[in-house]
Write a protein that holds these residues in place. Structure first.
Motif, PDB file in Angstrom:
ATOM      1  N   ASP A 103     -38.505   6.181 -81.982  1.00 34.07           N
ATOM      2  CA  ASP A 103     -38.118   7.043 -82.989  1.00 34.07           C
ATOM      3  C   ASP A 103     -36.949   7.818 -82.298  1.00 34.07           C
ATOM      4  O   ASP A 103     -36.518   9.230 -83.837  1.00 34.07           O
ATOM      5  N   TYR A 104     -35.897   7.244 -81.572  1.00 33.75           N
ATOM      6  CA  TYR A 104     -35.203   7.948 -81.654  1.00 33.75           C
ATOM      7  C   TYR A 104     -33.829   6.883 -81.472  1.00 33.75           C
ATOM      8  O   TYR A 104     -33.252   6.368 -81.318  1.00 33.75           O
ATOM      9  N   ASP A 105     -33.488   6.102 -82.931  1.00 29.86           N
ATOM     10  CA  ASP A 105     -32.941   4.975 -83.175  1.00 29.86           C
ATOM     11  C   ASP A 105     -31.807   5.655 -83.848  1.00 29.86           C
ATOM     12  O   ASP A 105     -31.655   7.098 -84.021  1.00 29.86           O
ATOM     13  N   PHE A 106     -30.249   5.154 -84.323  1.00 23.98           N
ATOM     14  CA  PHE A 106     -28.732   5.669 -84.080  1.00 23.98           C
ATOM     15  C   PHE A 106     -29.030   5.930 -85.419  1.00 23.98           C
ATOM     16  O   PHE A 106     -28.150   7.509 -85.620  1.00 23.98           O
ATOM     17  N   ASP A 107     -29.816   5.486 -86.723  1.00 20.43           N
ATOM     18  CA  ASP A 107     -29.344   6.760 -87.643  1.00 20.43           C
ATOM     19  C   ASP A 107     -30.177   8.408 -87.696  1.00 20.43           C
ATOM     20  O   ASP A 107     -29.767   9.022 -87.685  1.00 20.43           O
ATOM     21  N   THR A 108     -31.399   8.192 -86.516  1.00 18.34           N
ATOM     22  CA  THR A 108     -31.646   8.979 -86.341  1.00 18.34           C
ATOM     23  C   THR A 108     -31.142  10.083 -85.758  1.00 18.34           C
ATOM     24  O   THR A 108     -30.991  11.277 -85.982  1.00 18.34           O
ATOM     25  N   ARG A 109     -30.232   9.498 -84.741  1.00 16.40           N
ATOM     26  CA  ARG A 109     -29.662  10.432 -83.530  1.00 16.40           C
ATOM     27  C   ARG A 109     -28.156  10.923 -84.457  1.00 16.40           C
ATOM     28  O   ARG A 109     -27.756  12.036 -84.887  1.00 16.40           O
ATOM     29  N   MET A 110     -27.859  10.459 -85.833  1.00 14.59           N
ATOM     30  CA  MET A 110     -26.419  10.301 -86.245  1.00 14.59           C
ATOM     31  C   MET A 110     -26.819  11.583 -87.249  1.00 14.59           C
ATOM     32  O   MET A 110     -25.881  12.651 -87.838  1.00 14.59           O
ATOM     33  N   ALA A 111     -28.497  11.450 -87.622  1.00 16.79           N
ATOM     34  CA  ALA A 111     -29.043  12.525 -88.890  1.00 16.79           C
ATOM     35  C   ALA A 111     -29.109  13.940 -87.596  1.00 16.79           C
ATOM     36  O   ALA A 111     -28.155  15.552 -88.280  1.00 16.79           O
ATOM     37  N   THR A 112     -29.145  13.690 -86.557  1.00 18.80           N
ATOM     38  CA  THR A 112     -28.888  15.045 -85.562  1.00 18.80           C
ATOM     39  C   THR A 112     -27.650  15.838 -85.311  1.00 18.80           C
ATOM     40  O   THR A 112     -27.588  16.693 -85.205  1.00 18.80           O
ATOM     41  N   VAL A 113     -26.742  14.648 -85.174  1.00 20.30           N
ATOM     42  CA  VAL A 113     -25.227  15.124 -85.037  1.00 20.30           C
ATOM     43  C   VAL A 113     -24.693  15.629 -86.060  1.00 20.30           C
ATOM     44  O   VAL A 113     -24.093  16.781 -85.906  1.00 20.30           O
ATOM     45  N   ASN A 114     -25.490  15.680 -87.240  1.00 22.21           N
ATOM     46  CA  ASN A 114     -24.910  15.838 -88.326  1.00 22.21           C
ATOM     47  C   ASN A 114     -25.442  17.122 -88.818  1.00 22.21           C
ATOM     48  O   ASN A 114     -25.924  18.236 -89.918  1.00 22.21           O
ATOM     49  N   SER A 115     -26.712  17.535 -88.182  1.00 23.68           N
ATOM     50  CA  SER A 115     -27.549  18.844 -88.137  1.00 23.68           C
ATOM     51  C   SER A 115     -26.417  20.131 -87.628  1.00 23.68           C
ATOM     52  O   SER A 115     -25.695  19.999 -87.506  1.00 23.68           O
ATOM     53  N   GLU A 116     -26.958  21.254 -88.449  1.00 27.75           N
ATOM     54  CA  GLU A 116     -26.815  22.563 -87.947  1.00 27.75           C
ATOM     55  C   GLU A 116     -27.102  22.705 -86.563  1.00 27.75           C
ATOM     56  O   GLU A 116     -26.522  23.033 -85.998  1.00 27.75           O
ATOM     57  N   ALA A 117     -28.295  22.929 -86.236  1.00 25.08           N
ATOM     58  CA  ALA A 117     -29.025  22.688 -84.691  1.00 25.08           C
ATOM     59  C   ALA A 117     -28.351  21.875 -84.011  1.00 25.08           C
ATOM     60  O   ALA A 117     -28.415  22.128 -82.833  1.00 25.08           O
ATOM     61  N   ASN A 118     -27.594  20.616 -84.229  1.00 27.76           N
ATOM     62  CA  ASN A 118     -26.836  19.702 -82.901  1.00 27.76           C
ATOM     63  C   ASN A 118     -28.034  19.501 -82.950  1.00 27.76           C
ATOM     64  O   ASN A 118     -27.896  18.456 -81.038  1.00 27.76           O
ATOM     65  N   PHE A 119     -29.148  19.440 -82.443  1.00 27.08           N
ATOM     66  CA  PHE A 119     -30.656  18.984 -81.900  1.00 27.08           C
ATOM     67  C   PHE A 119     -31.492  18.931 -82.562  1.00 27.08           C
ATOM     68  O   PHE A 119     -32.274  19.913 -83.172  1.00 27.08           O
ATOM     69  N   ASN A 120     -32.867  17.866 -82.397  1.00 23.88           N
ATOM     70  CA  ASN A 120     -33.670  18.388 -83.104  1.00 23.88           C
ATOM     71  C   ASN A 120     -35.093  19.004 -82.886  1.00 23.88           C
ATOM     72  O   ASN A 120     -35.860  18.438 -81.438  1.00 23.88           O
ATOM     73  N   GLN A 121     -35.664  19.859 -83.283  1.00 22.70           N
ATOM     74  CA  GLN A 121     -37.029  21.187 -82.624  1.00 22.70           C
ATOM     75  C   GLN A 121     -38.165  20.565 -82.735  1.00 22.70           C
ATOM     76  O   GLN A 121     -39.109  20.644 -81.863  1.00 22.70           O
ATOM     77  N   ASP A 122     -38.418  19.576 -83.553  1.00 21.30           N
ATOM     78  CA  ASP A 122     -39.691  18.655 -83.387  1.00 21.30           C
ATOM     79  C   ASP A 122     -39.531  17.768 -82.235  1.00 21.30           C
ATOM     80  O   ASP A 122     -40.590  17.902 -81.283  1.00 21.30           O
ATOM     81  N   PHE A 123     -38.584  16.761 -82.182  1.00 16.82           N
ATOM     82  CA  PHE A 123     -38.589  16.154 -80.774  1.00 16.82           C
ATOM     83  C   PHE A 123     -38.575  17.324 -79.165  1.00 16.82           C
ATOM     84  O   PHE A 123     -39.365  17.208 -78.308  1.00 16.82           O
ATOM     85  N   TRP A 124     -38.078  18.054 -79.284  1.00 20.40           N
ATOM     86  CA  TRP A 124     -37.453  18.834 -78.611  1.00 20.40           C
ATOM     87  C   TRP A 124     -39.090  19.626 -77.957  1.00 20.40           C
ATOM     88  O   TRP A 124     -39.724  19.569 -76.792  1.00 20.40           O
ATOM     89  N   ASN A 125     -40.390  19.980 -78.857  1.00 23.00           N
ATOM     90  CA  ASN A 125     -41.248  20.207 -78.618  1.00 23.00           C
ATOM     91  C   ASN A 125     -42.001  19.620 -78.201  1.00 23.00           C
ATOM     92  O   ASN A 125     -42.665  19.541 -77.140  1.00 23.00           O
ATOM     93  N   LEU A 126     -41.707  18.443 -78.755  1.00 22.23           N
ATOM     94  CA  LEU A 126     -42.468  17.324 -78.029  1.00 22.23           C
ATOM     95  C   LEU A 126     -42.106  16.756 -76.492  1.00 22.23           C
ATOM     96  O   LEU A 126     -43.083  16.272 -75.548  1.00 22.23           O
ATOM     97  N   PHE A 127     -40.604  17.186 -76.595  1.00 18.73           N
ATOM     98  CA  PHE A 127     -40.548  16.384 -74.576  1.00 18.73           C
ATOM     99  C   PHE A 127     -41.217  17.826 -74.002  1.00 18.73           C
ATOM    100  O   PHE A 127     -41.102  17.876 -73.242  1.00 18.73           O
TER     101      PHE A 127
END
Length: 376
Positions: free
Chosen positions: A23-47
């Motif tokens: 679920d966390y390939d490089f493209d996914t990470r870069m999308a998170t880096v470029n997002s306003e929140a700077n982290f993925n809330q869906d992933f945080w909920n999964l954690f």
């Protein structure tokens, strides 16, 4: 001495490794880096669903009762995947302080929200001129009849731009560099008088400059005893150092692995550059650096659980040695890859940036070398 993982730790490691792989390939990470929140809330909920946010908290507080070794396993896998989610800011720093200083009622409410992934926290403790001195604090909370008035500024607050609540280290008595007189306050990040200026650090993570102008706080905003917060802060920062060291070890391992693989495919003068003896020597040195760093991490983790008296010294020794290794491996990876390594399109450069940040986080190598000497 047995360095093998327990069954529970192996399951935790496998769980994080599977998440990174699927679920966390490089493209996914870069999308998170470029997002306003700077982290993925869906992933945080999964954690939260997977129980990762519960790992270091005691069973009495609703956690899993994990220790430093469990956090090490988790953070090493996070480092391998270059995860952006603010685990250290929320769980290790803020959660660690709440669990140490909070009342039963505060812990039940605040840790419950944190472990459920319902609230983002940030610990505001550094100031522009404090360097790595935890007790050099100018932000002040002046007590009135029934409230506190908070004034001052905090710098490079990890997760400060995204946080819903802030834990603020402020002086309630004493002079600027006194060890006594420091207190912790819980502050609504959107309260009147709180101003935040968010920005991105070189590794893509977020931080903020936060100012407090006559922020009114109820007495219930105080966490722990007034003027007695420093010892808890020092202990939690040491735990965060261990977490940063574990993340660095994970990132170094992947950086080394990717560099070795690259030399097997990059052809120069008709042969793979892995055949060049000079590069073989450099990669062998990188391997040795990584193994020594991992050994220092294991030593620090074991002493933190078995010999608290030696824990602080062992953590500084590990932070120094791992910081040196992170710098060496990160730089060598970039140099062996060549110019492509400094582009955003290749992940090696991002490992280098994160390793550089981890070397400086919670005290750079020079600081921890000096601290180790003072503790000896």
């Amino acid at each position: 001495m047995d360095f093998s993982l327990s069954q529970e730790q192996q399951m935790l490691q496998d769980s994080v490794a599977k998440f990174v792989q699927n679920d966390y390939d490089f493209d996914t990470r870069m999308a998170t880096v470029n997002s306003e929140a700077n982290f993925n809330q869906d992933f945080w909920n999964l954690f939260a669903e997977l129980g990762w946010l519960m790992v270091p908290f005691s069973e009495e507080d609703g956690g899993m009762g994990g220790g430093a070794a469990d956090v090490m396993v988790l953070m090493e896998e996070f480092g391998k995947g270059l995860l952006m989610e603010p685990y250290v800011a929320n769980v290790i720093l803020s959660g660690g302080l709440i669990s140490r200083l909070g009342s039963d009622e505060q812990k039940a409410e605040l840790l419950g929200e944190l472990m459920a992934g319902q609230c983002q926290w940030a610990f505001a403790f550094t100031e522009a001129d404090s360097r790595y001195c935890l007790h050099k604090v100018n932000a002040a909370a002046e007590k009135t009849a029934s409230t506190y008035q908070l004034n001052g500024q905090k710098a490079v607050v990890m997760n400060g731009a995204a946080a819903d609540k802030l834990l603020v280290l402020a002086r309630t008595s004493g002079a600027s560099a006194d060890r006594d007189g420091l207190s912790l306050f819980m502050v609504d990040a959107n309260a009147g008088g709180v101003k935040r200026q968010g920005y991105k650090l070189q590794d893509g993570s977020n931080a903020a400059e936060v100012s407090f102008d006559k922020v009114e706080l109820e007495a219930s905003a105080l966490l722990g005893e007034e003027g007695q917060a420093l010892s808890a802060v020092e202990a939690v920062i040491d735990n965060a150092c261990l977490a940063a060291c574990a993340e660095a070890v994970g990132a170094m391992g992947v950086s080394l692995e990717k560099t070795v693989e690259y030399t097997k495919t990059r052809v120069q003068f008709g042969v793979p550059i892995s055949k060049f003896q000079a590069l073989q020597h450099r990669m062998a040195d990188m391997f040795v650096e990584h193994q020594q760093a991992k050994s220092m991490l294991l030593r620090a983790v074991l002493l933190s659980e078995q010999d608290p008296a030696e824990s602080a010294k062992a953590i500084s020794a590990a932070k120094y040695r791992i910081g040196q290794a992170a710098r060496r491996i990160g730089q060598e990876s970039v140099q062996i890859h060549g110019g492509i390594a400094v582009t955003d399109e290749l992940d090696v450069g991002h490992y280098f940036k994160r390793l550089t940040m981890l070397e400086m986080l919670f005290g750079n190598s020079d600081y921890h070398a000096q601290r180790y000497q003072e503790l000896s």
